[in-house]
Design an enzyme around this catalytic site. Structure first.
Site, PDB file in Angstrom:
ATOM      1  CD  GLU A 301      29.123  27.925  10.665  1.00  0.00           C
ATOM      2  OE1 GLU A 301      30.063  27.767   9.862  1.00  0.00           O
ATOM      3  OE2 GLU A 301      29.012  27.284  11.715  1.00  0.00           O
ATOM      4  CG  ASP A 305      30.614  28.792   6.521  1.00  0.00           C
ATOM      5  OD1 ASP A 305      31.518  28.342   7.248  1.00  0.00           O
ATOM      6  OD2 ASP A 305      29.422  28.422   6.603  1.00  0.00           O
ATOM      7  CB  SER A 519      31.644  25.359  10.916  1.00  0.00           C
ATOM      8  OG  SER A 519      32.427  25.921  11.938  1.00  0.00           O
TER       9      SER A 519
END
Length: 600
Positions: A301, A305, A519
């Site tokens: 994650e 990002d 995400s």
């Protein structure tokens, strides 16, 4: 005789007035039905330390909200006149009477000023106290609760009370009734998979979107890269600056750590100029957040990002925030402190920071119904404060379509947590906060809505004026009776916008992986917001700040309308992507070239 009786009662009356708050009659402040999926594991240990947060009413939040909408309205004379940190704090500072009343109450329980941490505005108080003391203060009983599906434990109660004289001086206290399962919003439908070491060349000709005339390499339908995103969103020839006061940030939680070596590998693969400059991000620890750089600690994650948000916006100065903690309590590990959702620790920190990044993305959240409404509203008010200071905030809309994110239709019941067990669509938080720009997902080129794109309507927040016309148009076009009773037609609509959300080429532990989920959408969108801020700052204009009033008005023509696809969930087909705003892809995906002209 009568006079003697009155005189004899006077000391008792005076004594009653002088009694400390802890001896006053309590009244329930907040109560919840034990939420579905949680069962009592046992009593909370009396000496277990709870980090208790007390919210005092913000004296003039309505004025802050009015100013926020004025400075975020591109047609208002005050557009872009962002407030200072001090001006915001003055508007949300509690009334002195509330401060004194709560301070006296804490003192009556042996909690002195040295034991209290106060936010810069004084609207949040934090203390660390054992369960035994909290139970006395709040006239309640804490238990260890176990989440059946995940096996996680938390220390919570289902109701708490306050002395009657304190009720108007306290908005909420947590952790008490919050049973959220704060989580990453990486799709559980399209999981992380290993990718080829090299992007596979396509022998097919470039793809042309006949509606827009945009041409994209054929490989972008199987692998999303920085180049793909710049091609799809019309930003190929734009060059930002590192020296105009711009900035961009990413939040990290739940043990997700961004790896610098992986970022360099990503840059070598997709952003050669950044690799040549050995570019990296500024790291900031929040509440003890760690920064391990062992390849085994690299988070999918966090890497997703930072690689895409910072890759798109290079060389804009970038920051990764690592916030420690996660809600679960481990009964047998001697966990010293039970905390709230970690994003509130980040919110406390960033509001105290004099110069936060001008654009910040988060890819974490809860089902809205698992967050007490009082808490959701106060957290949302914190996001409003950042917007008033000129910060743009985006959040992933979620990966469950209109549902709760369970990939198994057999167990995706979408039942309410109010004890009635009604079937209902499940909006996400903080995406449902009207002061955040919620980002849904698309896939392929030409684009279509991705099936897991979180969308729907808030049950806590009313539809804000800025999206009233757009959402009403969508609802009016729905066939009469569609999903009647399954969603709140008067609620804030989700999402606001969308971006690509599948097949992202991310490096984790030195190896390439393909990742999907909203995400990916949120950091992608924030990367383009950083580029738009660059264009404005170069012309001496202020940062965009709170985006939504702009997006739904002057900037609406700067989006690619997505009209195919839907977001199934809760045993339904969900909503359809349609002309105009829809509860799958919002206003659509950004056309950077058009948006740049509209905002500069």
């Amino acid at each position: 005789m009568w006079l003697n009786s009155v005189v004899s009662l006077l000391p008792l009356a005076i004594l009653a007035l002088a009694l400390p708050s802890k001896d006053c009659e309590h009244q329930v402040k907040e109560a919840v039905v034990p939420p579905r999926g949680w069962t009592i594991f046992g009593p909370a240990p009396p000496d277990h330390i709870i980090k208790l947060r007390i919210a005092l009413p913000q004296s003039n939040f309505r004025a802050l909200e009015e100013q926020l909408y004025a400075i975020s309205d591109p047609y208002h004379e005050r557009y872009g006149a962002h407030l200072t940190k001090e001006e915001v704090e003055e508007l949300v500072a509690p009334h002195p009477e509330s401060v004194d009343s709560v301070t006296d109450w804490l003192s009556s329980h042996g909690i002195g000023e040295g034991d209290i941490s106060r936010s810069p505005a004084g609207d949040w108080l934090t203390i660390k106290v054992p369960v035994s003391v909290v139970e006395t203060m709040l006239d309640t009983k804490y238990h260890i609760w176990k989440h059946t599906a995940s096996g996680e434990y938390i220390v919570r109660t289902t109701s708490y009370s306050l002395p009657k004289n304190l009720l108007e001086h306290v908005d909420l206290i947590q952790p008490t009734t919050m049973f959220g399962t704060f989580r990453k919003l990486k799709s559980t439908i399209h999981s992380v998979t290993a990718a080829d070491s090299q992007i596979q060349s396509q022998h097919s000709p470039p793809i042309v979107d006949l509606a827009t005339g945009v041409t994209v390499d054929a490989s972008c339908n199987t692998t999303i890269t920085i180049t793909c995103l710049k091609e799809i969103y019309n930003a190929v020839n734009y060059t930002p600056s590192a020296h105009v006061g711009n900035s961009v940030g990413i939040t990290g939680y739940l043990g997700e750590f961004a790896n610098r070596a992986d970022l360099q590998t990503f840059y070598a693969d997709q952003v050669p100029a950044a690799a040549a400059a050995n570019s990296t991000f500024n790291f900031i620890s929040v509440a003890g957040g760690l920064d391990p750089q062992d390849p085994d600690d690299a988070g999918g994650e966090a890497n997703l990002d930072v690689q895409f948000a910072f890759g798109l916006s290079f060389p804009v100065p970038s920051t990764f925030y690592s916030t420690a903690g996660s809600p679960p309590f481990i009964p047998d590990s001697g966990t010293p402190t039970d905390t709230n959702e970690p994003y509130t620790d980040w919110l406390d920190f960033i509001l105290s920071h004099p110069n936060p990044p001008l654009a910040i993305s988060t890819s974490y959240g809860d089902d809205e119904q698992t967050v007490p409404e009082s808490f959701a509203r106060r957290a949302c008010a914190g996001f409003a404060q950042l917007g008033a200071r000129g910060v743009s905030l985006t959040a992933s809309s979620g990966d469950g379509g209109v549902g709760d994110g369970d990939p198994d239709p057999a167990t995706q019941e979408c039942l309410t947590n109010d004890g009635q067990n009604r079937t209902q669509f499940i909006p996400g938080f903080p995406a449902s906060c009207p002061f955040i720009t919620a980002v849904g997902g698309t896939v392929f080129f030409p684009e279509r809505a991705v099936s897991f794109s979180g969308g729907g309507f808030s049950n806590y927040f009313a539809r804000p004026a800025y999206q009233d016309e757009a959402v009403k148009g969508f609802l009016k076009a729905l066939p009469k009776g569609t999903y009647s009773g399954l969603f709140n037609p008067n609620g804030r609509g989700i999402p606001d916008v969308a971006a690509q959300s599948d097949f992202f080429r991310v490096f984790i532990g030195g190896k390439p992986f393909s990742i999907g989920g909203t995400s990916a959408s949120s950091p992608t969108f924030i990367g383009f917001v950083a580029l738009l801020n660059d264009g404005r700052l170069k012309k001496g204009l202020p940062s965009l700040g709170f985006l939504n009033p702009l997006l739904y008005s002057k900037a609406v023509s700067g989006f690619n309308d997505i009209t195919t696809g839907h977001n199934p969930g809760c045993g339904t087909e969900g909503f359809n992507a349609t002309k105009g705003w829809d509860a799958v892809t919002g206003l659509g995906t950004p056309d950077f070239g058009k948006l740049l002209k509209l905002v500069t």
